[in-house]
Scaffold this motif. Structure first.
Motif, PDB file in Angstrom:
ATOM      1  N   MET A   1      86.032  -2.371 -68.845  1.00 38.53           N
ATOM      2  CA  MET A   1      85.800  -3.795 -68.894  1.00 38.53           C
ATOM      3  C   MET A   1      84.392  -4.124 -68.404  1.00 38.53           C
ATOM      4  N   GLY A   2      83.828  -3.307 -67.551  1.00 40.09           N
ATOM      5  CA  GLY A   2      82.480  -3.530 -67.036  1.00 40.09           C
ATOM      6  C   GLY A   2      81.437  -3.523 -68.136  1.00 40.09           C
ATOM      7  N   TRP A   3      81.629  -2.648 -69.143  1.00 38.29           N
ATOM      8  CA  TRP A   3      80.690  -2.606 -70.264  1.00 38.29           C
ATOM      9  C   TRP A   3      80.712  -3.914 -71.044  1.00 38.29           C
ATOM     10  N   PHE A   4      81.905  -4.429 -71.244  1.00 37.77           N
ATOM     11  CA  PHE A   4      82.023  -5.672 -71.993  1.00 37.77           C
ATOM     12  C   PHE A   4      81.378  -6.845 -71.242  1.00 37.77           C
ATOM     13  N   LEU A   5      81.605  -6.911 -69.941  1.00 40.18           N
ATOM     14  CA  LEU A   5      80.964  -7.977 -69.163  1.00 40.18           C
ATOM     15  C   LEU A   5      79.444  -7.829 -69.179  1.00 40.18           C
ATOM     16  N   GLY A   6      78.963  -6.602 -69.121  1.00 43.69           N
ATOM     17  CA  GLY A   6      77.522  -6.362 -69.215  1.00 43.69           C
ATOM     18  C   GLY A   6      76.957  -6.815 -70.546  1.00 43.69           C
ATOM     19  N   LEU A   7      77.686  -6.553 -71.648  1.00 45.95           N
ATOM     20  CA  LEU A   7      77.252  -7.022 -72.964  1.00 45.95           C
ATOM     21  C   LEU A   7      77.229  -8.553 -73.017  1.00 45.95           C
ATOM     22  N   GLY A   8      78.249  -9.182 -72.456  1.00 47.10           N
ATOM     23  CA  GLY A   8      78.317 -10.641 -72.460  1.00 47.10           C
ATOM     24  C   GLY A   8      77.172 -11.270 -71.693  1.00 47.10           C
ATOM     25  N   ILE A   9      76.901 -10.765 -70.507  1.00 50.10           N
ATOM     26  CA  ILE A   9      75.813 -11.298 -69.689  1.00 50.10           C
ATOM     27  C   ILE A   9      74.464 -11.017 -70.340  1.00 50.10           C
ATOM     28  N   GLY A  10      74.288  -9.814 -70.875  1.00 49.90           N
ATOM     29  CA  GLY A  10      73.039  -9.471 -71.572  1.00 49.90           C
ATOM     30  C   GLY A  10      72.805 -10.359 -72.779  1.00 49.90           C
ATOM     31  N   GLY A  11      73.881 -10.671 -73.512  1.00 51.87           N
ATOM     32  CA  GLY A  11      73.758 -11.566 -74.661  1.00 51.87           C
ATOM     33  C   GLY A  11      73.355 -12.968 -74.256  1.00 51.87           C
ATOM     34  N   ILE A  12      73.911 -13.463 -73.141  1.00 50.72           N
ATOM     35  CA  ILE A  12      73.542 -14.798 -72.650  1.00 50.72           C
ATOM     36  C   ILE A  12      72.066 -14.826 -72.254  1.00 50.72           C
ATOM     37  N   VAL A  13      71.595 -13.780 -71.576  1.00 53.78           N
ATOM     38  CA  VAL A  13      70.186 -13.710 -71.173  1.00 53.78           C
ATOM     39  C   VAL A  13      69.285 -13.662 -72.405  1.00 53.78           C
ATOM     40  N   ALA A  14      69.659 -12.857 -73.408  1.00 56.17           N
ATOM     41  CA  ALA A  14      68.861 -12.774 -74.640  1.00 56.17           C
ATOM     42  C   ALA A  14      68.875 -14.102 -75.390  1.00 56.17           C
ATOM     43  N   LEU A  15      70.014 -14.797 -75.397  1.00 50.44           N
ATOM     44  CA  LEU A  15      70.093 -16.089 -76.065  1.00 50.44           C
ATOM     45  C   LEU A  15      69.215 -17.128 -75.360  1.00 50.44           C
ATOM     46  N   ALA A  16      69.237 -17.122 -74.035  1.00 44.99           N
ATOM     47  CA  ALA A  16      68.383 -18.045 -73.285  1.00 44.99           C
ATOM     48  C   ALA A  16      66.905 -17.744 -73.562  1.00 44.99           C
ATOM     49  N   ALA A  17      66.547 -16.461 -73.603  1.00 45.42           N
ATOM     50  CA  ALA A  17      65.163 -16.083 -73.902  1.00 45.42           C
ATOM     51  C   ALA A  17      64.780 -16.509 -75.312  1.00 45.42           C
TER      52      ALA A  17
END
Length: 159
Positions: A1-17
């Motif tokens: 589940m940690g990988w999925f949360l990492g993908l979700g947070i990384g996607g939010i950061v990339a979307l904000a950028a």
């Protein structure tokens, strides 16, 4: 589940950028890739997909023990296409001012300029204005012409 949360947070950061630096990467590459990353493969769409995949995967894995499906990817793709296709927001143009009613905010002298407050696309906007006859502050006016992007010709509304 940690990988999925990492993908979700990384996607939010990339979307904000992507939202903050909109168009910067396109300017850096000067269209060298022939528009490959426009439309359905743009950075906001990819970032949204990665974020949705991560968070949906974490929720599904945490609640059912199953992995994420293609439905999240499809939903992200459809949402991205809908947002990119939003063409309803046409910018107001000079011709849109003719026929608009407003008020004088700075008196208009004979053969001179004053200021009027008009409502353009629902927003109050101040324009330089001329009139055939002098108009006092607070007078109701009607736009008869828009000779430039920043000035209008007006006439008083007779009541």
């Amino acid at each position: 589940m940690g990988w999925f949360l990492g993908l979700g947070i990384g996607g939010i950061v990339a979307l904000a950028a992507a939202l903050v630096f909109d168009g910067v990467l396109e300017g850096v590459f000067h269209g060298a890739l022939g528009g490959l990353f426009d439309g359905w493969l743009s950075l906001p769409v990819v970032a949204g997909f990665v974020s949705m995949l991560g968070f949906t995967g974490a929720i599904v894995l945490g609640s059912t023990g199953l992995g994420p499906g293609a439905a999240a990817g499809w939903a992200t793709y459809r949402l991205g296409r809908t947002l990119l296709r939003d063409g309803s927001g046409r910018a107001p143009q000079r011709g849109d001012l003719v026929g608009v009613a407003g008020r004088v905010v700075t008196a208009i002298p004979h053969a001179g300029y004053g200021e009027v407050l008009l409502s353009l696309a629902g927003q109050p906007v101040k324009y330089a204005a001329t009139a055939d006859a002098p108009l006092e502050r607070g007078a109701e006016i009607w736009v008869t012409a828009a000779p430039s992007d920043t000035s209008v010709a007006v006439r008083a509304i007779e009541r």
